[in-house]
Design a protein around this motif. Structure first.
Motif, short mmCIF file in Angstrom:
data_model
loop_
_atom_site.label_atom_id
_atom_site.label_comp_id
_atom_site.label_asym_id
_atom_site.label_seq_id
_atom_site.Cartn_x
_atom_site.Cartn_y
_atom_site.Cartn_z
N PRO A 69 -5.89 6.95 -6.90
CA PRO A 69 -7.07 6.83 -6.03
C PRO A 69 -7.77 5.47 -6.15
O PRO A 69 -8.13 4.86 -5.14
N GLY A 70 -7.92 4.99 -7.38
CA GLY A 70 -8.56 3.70 -7.59
C GLY A 70 -7.73 2.55 -7.07
O GLY A 70 -8.26 1.60 -6.48
N LEU A 71 -6.42 2.63 -7.27
CA LEU A 71 -5.53 1.57 -6.78
C LEU A 71 -5.58 1.47 -5.26
O LEU A 71 -5.62 0.37 -4.70
N LEU A 72 -5.56 2.62 -4.59
CA LEU A 72 -5.61 2.60 -3.13
C LEU A 72 -6.97 2.12 -2.62
O LEU A 72 -7.05 1.40 -1.62
N ILE A 130 0.13 3.76 4.68
CA ILE A 130 -0.83 4.82 5.00
C ILE A 130 -1.54 4.51 6.31
O ILE A 130 -1.70 5.39 7.17
N MET A 131 -1.92 3.26 6.50
CA MET A 131 -2.61 2.89 7.74
C MET A 131 -1.66 3.00 8.94
O MET A 131 -2.07 3.41 10.03
N GLN A 132 -0.40 2.65 8.72
CA GLN A 132 0.60 2.76 9.79
C GLN A 132 0.79 4.22 10.19
O GLN A 132 0.84 4.55 11.38
N ILE A 133 0.89 5.09 9.19
CA ILE A 133 1.07 6.52 9.45
C ILE A 133 -0.18 7.10 10.10
O ILE A 133 -0.09 7.90 11.04
N SER A 190 -7.19 -1.38 -0.50
CA SER A 190 -7.68 -1.30 0.89
C SER A 190 -9.08 -1.86 1.04
O SER A 190 -9.67 -1.76 2.13
N SER A 191 -9.63 -2.44 -0.05
CA SER A 191 -11.01 -2.94 -0.04
C SER A 191 -11.99 -1.86 0.40
O SER A 191 -12.94 -2.12 1.15
N GLY A 192 -11.73 -0.65 -0.04
CA GLY A 192 -12.63 0.46 0.24
C GLY A 192 -12.36 1.19 1.54
O GLY A 192 -13.05 2.17 1.85
N ILE A 221 6.41 2.10 -5.37
CA ILE A 221 5.92 1.19 -4.34
C ILE A 221 4.63 0.50 -4.78
O ILE A 221 3.82 1.07 -5.50
N ASP A 222 4.45 -0.74 -4.34
CA ASP A 222 3.25 -1.51 -4.65
C ASP A 222 2.04 -0.90 -3.92
O ASP A 222 2.15 -0.49 -2.77
N PRO A 223 0.87 -0.83 -4.59
CA PRO A 223 -0.32 -0.23 -3.95
C PRO A 223 -0.70 -0.89 -2.62
O PRO A 223 -1.12 -0.20 -1.69
N GLN A 224 -0.54 -2.22 -2.53
CA GLN A 224 -0.85 -2.90 -1.27
C GLN A 224 0.07 -2.43 -0.15
O GLN A 224 -0.37 -2.22 0.99
N GLN A 225 1.36 -2.27 -0.49
CA GLN A 225 2.30 -1.80 0.52
C GLN A 225 2.02 -0.35 0.90
O GLN A 225 2.11 0.03 2.07
#
Length: 220
Positions: free
Chosen positions: A14-17, A120-123, A21-23, A111-115
């Motif tokens: 949760p913290g990584l995401l 997630i945004m794509q889905i 995602s800058s929040g 997978i890298d958190p940024q990826q």
């Protein structure tokens, strides 16, 4: 929402995401078992569910793989939720069955958190995503399955009936051409429909076209 039974991953993800995602991503809830997931999902109704494909049914049980029936339960419990599946042990057969059953994404846990944030945004935007290495395994599986289906379709007298059917002959015409009874032809056509998973002659034609049988039948 995150469903994951590994203590370390569910505590840090949760913290990584959130940071990646800058929040922009807010984790509304987490759970560690399939039974808890069904209960919490109904209440939370998240935009995206990030879910491990292998979890215990209840706390303390050994983890087992999700199946199509359970995924269908999830999708019915929260119809607007998009489902991103995580795996630590890529299995093309399992991945294919769950994607075919309605999963919107499938990625490796490494997978890298940024990826993951981008996926997630794509889905969430309505697209699907399958990690390329997993998709490659699915593609190879489908090639093998197509080869097996092709071999079954073109075997022996069944193949003779299929070729004539694709040439536009009716069952009575096929029976006359092969010097066999109509019931024999009808039985072979029923077998062809079972193998291809369709129930119409045009459906048979489309499956054979996709497999390349249409253009290749004169070579046999």
């Amino acid at each position: 929402m995150i469903a994951e039974d590994e203590t370390l991953l569910i505590s840090v993800l949760p913290g990584l995401l959130h940071d990646a995602s800058s929040g922009a991503i807010q984790v509304v809830d987490t759970c560690r078992s399939r039974s808890a997931l069904l209960h919490v999902l109904k209440r939370a109704q998240p935009a995206v569910l990030v879910c491990d494909v292998r979890m215990p049914n209840r706390d303390g049980d050994p983890p087992t793989a999700l199946d199509e029936r359970y995924l269908d339960q999830l999708l019915r419990q929260s119809p607007e939720t998009r489902v991103l599946l995580l795996t630590g042990q890529p299995d093309p057969l399992l991945a294919k069955s769950l994607i075919d059953a309605g999963a919107h994404g499938y990625v490796d846990k490494g997978i890298d958190p940024q990826q993951m944030y981008r996926i997630i945004m794509q889905i969430n935007a309505g697209r699907r995503y399958v990690e390329p290495s997993i998709q490659a395994g699915i593609d190879q599986l489908e090639i093998r399955e197509d080869r097996q289906v092709r071999e079954q379709l073109l075997a022996g007298r069944r193949g003779d009936v299929l070729r004539l059917l694709l040439d536009g002959l009716s069952p009575p015409e096929i029976a006359a051409s092969l010097s066999v009874g109509r019931k024999y032809v009808d039985k072979r056509i029923a077998e062809i429909k079972r193998i291809t998973g369709v129930d119409t002659h045009i459906g048979i034609y489309r499956v054979c076209e996709r497999m390349g049988i249409i253009g290749a039948r004169g070579k046999h």
